[in-house]
Design an enzyme around this catalytic site. Structure first.
Site, PDB file in Angstrom:
ATOM      1  N   TYR A  25      46.954  43.148  49.585  1.00  0.00           N
ATOM      2  CA  TYR A  25      45.530  43.079  49.240  1.00  0.00           C
ATOM      3  C   TYR A  25      45.116  44.124  48.201  1.00  0.00           C
ATOM      4  O   TYR A  25      44.625  43.755  47.126  1.00  0.00           O
ATOM      5  CB  TYR A  25      44.640  43.162  50.486  1.00  0.00           C
ATOM      6  CG  TYR A  25      43.176  43.133  50.120  1.00  0.00           C
ATOM      7  CD1 TYR A  25      42.619  42.009  49.496  1.00  0.00           C
ATOM      8  CD2 TYR A  25      42.350  44.232  50.336  1.00  0.00           C
ATOM      9  CE1 TYR A  25      41.284  41.987  49.117  1.00  0.00           C
ATOM     10  CE2 TYR A  25      41.017  44.212  49.964  1.00  0.00           C
ATOM     11  CZ  TYR A  25      40.489  43.091  49.357  1.00  0.00           C
ATOM     12  OH  TYR A  25      39.170  43.075  48.969  1.00  0.00           O
ATOM     13  N   LYS A  38      44.304  43.165  44.200  1.00  0.00           N
ATOM     14  CA  LYS A  38      42.967  43.416  43.653  1.00  0.00           C
ATOM     15  C   LYS A  38      43.028  44.397  42.486  1.00  0.00           C
ATOM     16  O   LYS A  38      42.248  44.293  41.531  1.00  0.00           O
ATOM     17  CB  LYS A  38      42.037  43.938  44.750  1.00  0.00           C
ATOM     18  CG  LYS A  38      41.673  42.909  45.810  1.00  0.00           C
ATOM     19  CD  LYS A  38      40.897  41.720  45.241  1.00  0.00           C
ATOM     20  CE  LYS A  38      39.459  42.049  44.936  1.00  0.00           C
ATOM     21  NZ  LYS A  38      38.687  40.871  44.491  1.00  0.00           N
TER      22      LYS A  38
END
Length: 373
Positions: free
Chosen positions: A155, A159
């Site tokens: 994650y 990002k």
């Protein structure tokens, strides 16, 4: 200014819905296109209430579908990209997260070039800045300090790459000869009505006699209310459409926080829910160092079992660090460049969230009654 249109990806989600509710009030906006993989019935119902104010087009499609993105971007003036897979427990396959968060963002940027969309606003996350260690203290961090996550967890890593792609695309030439202007917003942990994390946490507590788990008491963070994050997106949109403001904003990222008191995640959860009879677990919690090394051992077990069995530990080193760090950031740059001031005070945000949690408690009680009868 001539009529314009806006595409919001992930518009059926927690933040996306709030952005759309503010967008409908924007001057000369003729159409809002909302792209999401699926729209829940209650979301469709809420959006139908806005149809009297503006043309609202719901598009069900995949962020990895190039033809879908091409059609969604055609004739659009602004893209607000909130769509992403959020996963801090490594429950979602790494490939899925990387595809949606990185490749999906790249495909959307390319679709903007082909459709000559001049403005692209990306919803990033505080996790692209860290925290990298629970021992490191960052208070009132600023953009010029260049904090960057060193985690390889899918994650934060995805990002980080997605944000770099967006900011790197600033200045690209569009098919019609125009220029693409981009910026990214890095909100803190977002709370408020409809929060999937808060909802799951409260349901867990309701199934545990109203006892809130106590795993984040060593943290000190500055959470941000969802309505204020949505407002920051509106201000970024206005700024990137203003020729006078574009030079200072294009290619920039901004930390988005508000006046929510700096506190631990546990204290926030308790403050928002104590009115409904919730209480913090009084049992002693493990020292952070022990939690960290236990998480490391569980990750090793998961790795060793991976050829024969998919084992997802209930926590990992990244989550332990994220949940137990002193990690706060200032919104002064957004205030200076975007004119950002929180739309909602802490008292307003707290009250709205409390009322929503109260509705969850009521639903839970009604569900129990149904099961008994």
């Amino acid at each position: 200014m001539a009529g314009w249109s806006c595409l919001v990806t992930g518009g059926g989600g927690f933040l996306g819905q709030r952005i759309i509710c503010l967008l409908v009030e924007e001057k000369d906006l003729q159409e809002i296109r909302v792209l999401d993989k699926v729209f829940r019935p209650e979301v469709r119902e809420e959006f139908s209430k806005l149809q009297s104010k503006i043309k609202l087009t719901l598009l069900e499609g995949d962020i990895l579908d190039e033809q879908c993105l091409k059609g969604a971007c055609q004739g659009t003036s602004v893209v607000i990209h909130t769509a992403s897979v959020i996963d801090v427990r490594n429950a979602v396959p790494r490939e899925t997260i990387m595809n949606v968060n990185v490749k999906g963002t790249q495909l959307l940027l390319e679709a903007c070039v082909q459709a000559s969309v001049p403005v692209f606003i990306h919803t990033s996350t505080i996790e692209v800045a860290g925290p990298n260690s629970y021992r490191e203290i960052i208070q009132d961090g600023r953009e010029e300090e260049h904090h960057e996550s060193a985690w390889s967890s899918p994650y934060p890593y995805s990002k980080k790459l997605a944000e770099k792609a967006v900011l790197g695309a600033n200045g690209w030439a569009l098919k019609n000869g125009g220029t693409l202007y981009t910026c990214a917003l890095r909100p803190m942990y977002i709370y408020g009505e409809g929060s999937p994390f808060l909802s799951a946490y409260m349901h867990g507590a309701l199934n545990n006699n109203g006892i809130l788990t106590n795993h984040c008491k060593f943290s000190r963070v500055n959470p941000v209310y969802v309505g204020n994050v949505a407002w920051a997106h509106i201000l970024a949109l206005r700024a990137l459409r203003d020729p006078k403001k574009v030079p200072n904003i294009q290619g920039q990222f901004y930390y988005i926080s508000d006046d929510t008191p700096h506190q631990s995640y546990d204290d926030l959860n308790y403050t928002l829910s104590k009115e409904w009879g919730f209480c913090l677990d009084s049992r002693m919690s493990l020292p952070i160092s022990l939690q960290y090394w236990l998480a490391f051992l569980l990750e090793i077990v998961s790795f060793l079992l991976s050829p024969i069995y998919k084992y997802n530990p209930c926590f990992n080193r990244h989550l332990v660090t994220l949940s137990n760090s002193v990690f706060t950031f200032s919104y002064k740059k957004a205030q200076r460049d975007l004119g950002y001031e929180p739309l909602y005070t802490w008292e307003e945000a707290k009250q709205k969230t409390k009322e929503w949690i109260g509705s969850l408690v009521k639903q839970h009680k009604e569900t129990l009654k149904t099961k008994i009868h």
